[in-house]
Write a protein that holds these residues in place. Structure first.
Motif, PDB file in Angstrom:
ATOM      1  N   PRO A  32       0.848  -1.195   0.000  1.00 21.77           N
ATOM      2  CA  PRO A  32       0.000   0.000   0.000  1.00 21.77           C
ATOM      3  C   PRO A  32       0.888   1.250   0.000  1.00 21.77           C
ATOM      4  O   PRO A  32       1.932   1.277   0.652  1.00 21.77           O
ATOM      5  CB  PRO A  32      -0.805  -0.121   1.292  1.00 21.77           C
ATOM      6  CG  PRO A  32      -0.134  -1.157   2.112  1.00 21.77           C
ATOM      7  CD  PRO A  32       0.745  -1.976   1.226  1.00 21.77           C
ATOM      8  N   LEU A  33       0.477   2.254  -0.748  1.00 15.45           N
ATOM      9  CA  LEU A  33       1.332   3.430  -0.960  1.00 15.45           C
ATOM     10  C   LEU A  33       0.582   4.740  -0.791  1.00 15.45           C
ATOM     11  O   LEU A  33      -0.636   4.791  -0.933  1.00 15.45           O
ATOM     12  CB  LEU A  33       1.900   3.399  -2.389  1.00 15.45           C
ATOM     13  CG  LEU A  33       2.799   2.231  -2.770  1.00 15.45           C
ATOM     14  CD1 LEU A  33       3.060   2.236  -4.273  1.00 15.45           C
ATOM     15  CD2 LEU A  33       4.107   2.270  -1.999  1.00 15.45           C
ATOM     16  N   ASP A  34       1.332   5.801  -0.555  1.00 11.93           N
ATOM     17  CA  ASP A  34       0.875   7.169  -0.746  1.00 11.93           C
ATOM     18  C   ASP A  34       1.476   7.610  -2.078  1.00 11.93           C
ATOM     19  O   ASP A  34       2.668   7.377  -2.327  1.00 11.93           O
ATOM     20  CB  ASP A  34       1.384   8.094   0.364  1.00 11.93           C
ATOM     21  CG  ASP A  34       0.674   7.884   1.703  1.00 11.93           C
ATOM     22  OD1 ASP A  34      -0.341   7.155   1.740  1.00 11.93           O
ATOM     23  OD2 ASP A  34       1.138   8.466   2.699  1.00 11.93           O
ATOM     24  N   ILE A  35       0.662   8.214  -2.938  1.00  8.17           N
ATOM     25  CA  ILE A  35       1.130   8.680  -4.248  1.00  8.17           C
ATOM     26  C   ILE A  35       1.034  10.198  -4.249  1.00  8.17           C
ATOM     27  O   ILE A  35      -0.052  10.757  -4.095  1.00  8.17           O
ATOM     28  CB  ILE A  35       0.290   8.077  -5.386  1.00  8.17           C
ATOM     29  CG1 ILE A  35       0.256   6.549  -5.287  1.00  8.17           C
ATOM     30  CG2 ILE A  35       0.836   8.527  -6.746  1.00  8.17           C
ATOM     31  CD1 ILE A  35      -0.710   5.878  -6.260  1.00  8.17           C
ATOM     32  N   LEU A  36       2.176  10.876  -4.412  1.00  6.68           N
ATOM     33  CA  LEU A  36       2.243  12.330  -4.350  1.00  6.68           C
ATOM     34  C   LEU A  36       2.572  12.877  -5.735  1.00  6.68           C
ATOM     35  O   LEU A  36       3.503  12.400  -6.389  1.00  6.68           O
ATOM     36  CB  LEU A  36       3.316  12.777  -3.355  1.00  6.68           C
ATOM     37  CG  LEU A  36       3.038  12.478  -1.887  1.00  6.68           C
ATOM     38  CD1 LEU A  36       3.309  11.028  -1.547  1.00  6.68           C
ATOM     39  CD2 LEU A  36       3.884  13.373  -1.017  1.00  6.68           C
ATOM     40  N   TYR A  37       1.816  13.890  -6.157  1.00  6.54           N
ATOM     41  CA  TYR A  37       1.956  14.480  -7.494  1.00  6.54           C
ATOM     42  C   TYR A  37       2.498  15.907  -7.356  1.00  6.54           C
ATOM     43  O   TYR A  37       1.895  16.739  -6.677  1.00  6.54           O
ATOM     44  CB  TYR A  37       0.595  14.515  -8.189  1.00  6.54           C
ATOM     45  CG  TYR A  37      -0.037  13.148  -8.338  1.00  6.54           C
ATOM     46  CD1 TYR A  37       0.246  12.344  -9.434  1.00  6.54           C
ATOM     47  CD2 TYR A  37      -0.918  12.664  -7.376  1.00  6.54           C
ATOM     48  CE1 TYR A  37      -0.335  11.087  -9.571  1.00  6.54           C
ATOM     49  CE2 TYR A  37      -1.507  11.413  -7.502  1.00  6.54           C
ATOM     50  CZ  TYR A  37      -1.206  10.633  -8.608  1.00  6.54           C
ATOM     51  OH  TYR A  37      -1.783   9.390  -8.735  1.00  6.54           O
ATOM     52  N   PHE A  38       3.609  16.193  -8.038  1.00  5.95           N
ATOM     53  CA  PHE A  38       4.266  17.493  -7.975  1.00  5.95           C
ATOM     54  C   PHE A  38       4.322  18.140  -9.359  1.00  5.95           C
ATOM     55  O   PHE A  38       4.583  17.463 -10.360  1.00  5.95           O
ATOM     56  CB  PHE A  38       5.704  17.345  -7.460  1.00  5.95           C
ATOM     57  CG  PHE A  38       5.786  16.878  -6.035  1.00  5.95           C
ATOM     58  CD1 PHE A  38       5.904  17.792  -5.001  1.00  5.95           C
ATOM     59  CD2 PHE A  38       5.741  15.533  -5.720  1.00  5.95           C
ATOM     60  CE1 PHE A  38       5.984  17.372  -3.685  1.00  5.95           C
ATOM     61  CE2 PHE A  38       5.816  15.090  -4.411  1.00  5.95           C
ATOM     62  CZ  PHE A  38       5.931  16.016  -3.385  1.00  5.95           C
ATOM     63  N   ASN A  39       4.143  19.454  -9.401  1.00  5.82           N
ATOM     64  CA  ASN A  39       4.214  20.175 -10.677  1.00  5.82           C
ATOM     65  C   ASN A  39       5.671  20.482 -11.042  1.00  5.82           C
ATOM     66  O   ASN A  39       6.600  20.083 -10.330  1.00  5.82           O
ATOM     67  CB  ASN A  39       3.345  21.441 -10.643  1.00  5.82           C
ATOM     68  CG  ASN A  39       3.850  22.488  -9.658  1.00  5.82           C
ATOM     69  OD1 ASN A  39       4.986  22.471  -9.193  1.00  5.82           O
ATOM     70  ND2 ASN A  39       2.980  23.426  -9.328  1.00  5.82           N
ATOM     71  N   LYS A  40       5.863  21.200 -12.149  1.00  2.79           N
ATOM     72  CA  LYS A  40       7.210  21.504 -12.646  1.00  2.79           C
ATOM     73  C   LYS A  40       8.025  22.322 -11.658  1.00  2.79           C
ATOM     74  O   LYS A  40       9.255  22.281 -11.668  1.00  2.79           O
ATOM     75  CB  LYS A  40       7.147  22.207 -13.998  1.00  2.79           C
ATOM     76  CG  LYS A  40       6.499  23.573 -13.970  1.00  2.79           C
ATOM     77  CD  LYS A  40       6.507  24.216 -15.361  1.00  2.79           C
ATOM     78  CE  LYS A  40       5.769  25.517 -15.423  1.00  2.79           C
ATOM     79  NZ  LYS A  40       6.035  26.480 -14.388  1.00  2.79           N
ATOM     80  N   ASP A  41       7.347  23.055 -10.774  1.00  5.35           N
ATOM     81  CA  ASP A  41       8.025  23.849  -9.751  1.00  5.35           C
ATOM     82  C   ASP A  41       8.280  23.032  -8.486  1.00  5.35           C
ATOM     83  O   ASP A  41       8.705  23.578  -7.476  1.00  5.35           O
ATOM     84  CB  ASP A  41       7.190  25.081  -9.407  1.00  5.35           C
ATOM     85  CG  ASP A  41       7.022  25.999 -10.609  1.00  5.35           C
ATOM     86  OD1 ASP A  41       7.993  26.159 -11.378  1.00  5.35           O
ATOM     87  OD2 ASP A  41       5.912  26.534 -10.785  1.00  5.35           O
ATOM     88  N   ARG A  42       7.969  21.733  -8.555  1.00  3.30           N
ATOM     89  CA  ARG A  42       8.158  20.784  -7.461  1.00  3.30           C
ATOM     90  C   ARG A  42       7.277  21.093  -6.255  1.00  3.30           C
ATOM     91  O   ARG A  42       7.639  20.816  -5.119  1.00  3.30           O
ATOM     92  CB  ARG A  42       9.627  20.695  -7.068  1.00  3.30           C
ATOM     93  CG  ARG A  42      10.488  20.233  -8.218  1.00  3.30           C
ATOM     94  CD  ARG A  42      11.929  20.094  -7.838  1.00  3.30           C
ATOM     95  NE  ARG A  42      12.725  20.348  -9.030  1.00  3.30           N
ATOM     96  CZ  ARG A  42      13.856  21.009  -9.062  1.00  3.30           C
ATOM     97  NH1 ARG A  42      14.367  21.480  -7.965  1.00  3.30           N
ATOM     98  NH2 ARG A  42      14.488  21.198 -10.194  1.00  3.30           N
ATOM     99  N   LYS A  43       6.118  21.667  -6.532  1.00  3.30           N
ATOM    100  CA  LYS A  43       5.121  21.926  -5.486  1.00  3.30           C
ATOM    101  C   LYS A  43       4.087  20.806  -5.531  1.00  3.30           C
ATOM    102  O   LYS A  43       3.644  20.400  -6.618  1.00  3.30           O
ATOM    103  CB  LYS A  43       4.421  23.271  -5.709  1.00  3.30           C
ATOM    104  CG  LYS A  43       5.361  24.462  -5.731  1.00  3.30           C
ATOM    105  CD  LYS A  43       5.865  24.793  -4.355  1.00  3.30           C
ATOM    106  CE  LYS A  43       6.683  26.084  -4.427  1.00  3.30           C
ATOM    107  NZ  LYS A  43       7.311  26.402  -3.183  1.00  3.30           N
ATOM    108  N   LEU A  44       3.666  20.342  -4.364  1.00  5.31           N
ATOM    109  CA  LEU A  44       2.698  19.257  -4.287  1.00  5.31           C
ATOM    110  C   LEU A  44       1.336  19.729  -4.784  1.00  5.31           C
ATOM    111  O   LEU A  44       0.758  20.664  -4.239  1.00  5.31           O
ATOM    112  CB  LEU A  44       2.582  18.738  -2.854  1.00  5.31           C
ATOM    113  CG  LEU A  44       1.645  17.561  -2.645  1.00  5.31           C
ATOM    114  CD1 LEU A  44       2.109  16.332  -3.422  1.00  5.31           C
ATOM    115  CD2 LEU A  44       1.530  17.238  -1.164  1.00  5.31           C
ATOM    116  N   VAL A  45       0.855  19.087  -5.834  1.00  2.74           N
ATOM    117  CA  VAL A  45      -0.445  19.399  -6.437  1.00  2.74           C
ATOM    118  C   VAL A  45      -1.550  18.647  -5.705  1.00  2.74           C
ATOM    119  O   VAL A  45      -2.592  19.197  -5.384  1.00  2.74           O
ATOM    120  CB  VAL A  45      -0.441  19.021  -7.939  1.00  2.74           C
ATOM    121  CG1 VAL A  45      -1.809  19.182  -8.551  1.00  2.74           C
ATOM    122  CG2 VAL A  45       0.600  19.814  -8.683  1.00  2.74           C
TER     123      VAL A  45
END
Length: 150
Positions: A79-92
């Motif tokens: 089981p995982l946490d999936i984190l999505y970051f934009n080009k500026d490396r900010k968490l979306v």
């Protein structure tokens, strides 16, 4: 002879140090050792067929384009946490405590809530444990080659 040994030591220590360092990312002061998936094949395989992921370890996926990303847990046993970051490396956005899935192609997708260039998979519960939240910045170790820079 002693001078030669010292000279060899001076030249080999940096190489040993470089070999021992591992890629990492850092969020809210917490450092995670990561494997990097930056090719189509590596992103496609991800953490499939793994039975465990060491504490404070993860996988960083580097995409070619910033766009909505959708991940699934096909053949993923952890089981995982999936984190999505934009080009500026900010968490979306983040998908927390995503369960393992053995349903093959019937495993559901988990999409980002906005355009993302980087995706970080961590052990389930990491987002809660480290109080990671939207807008947090991900720092990336300098030895990780990025396709795009902010």
């Amino acid at each position: 002879m002693r001078s030669l040994c010292l000279l060899l030591l001076v030249f080999t220590l940096p190489a040993c140090s470089a070999m021992q360092s591992k890629p990492w990312v850092e969020i809210r002061g917490q450092r995670f050792t990561v494997e990097v998936a930056d090719s189509f094949e590596e992103r496609e395989r991800g953490l499939m067929f793994r039975d465990e992921l060491a504490k404070d370890n993860g996988m960083l996926f580097i995409h070619d384009n910033e766009e909505t990303q959708a991940y699934w847990m096909k053949n993923t046993h952890i089981p995982l946490d999936i984190l999505y970051f934009n080009k500026d490396r900010k968490l979306v956005s983040a998908q927390e405590r995503v369960p393992a899935c053995s349903a093959g192609d019937r495993c559901p997708p988990y999409a980002s809530e906005g355009a993302a260039l980087y995706v970080l998979e961590l052990n389930a519960g990491s987002v809660e444990l480290y109080k990671i939240q939207a807008g947090d910045e991900m720092k990336i170790s300098p030895d990780i080659k990025l396709n795009a820079t902010p």
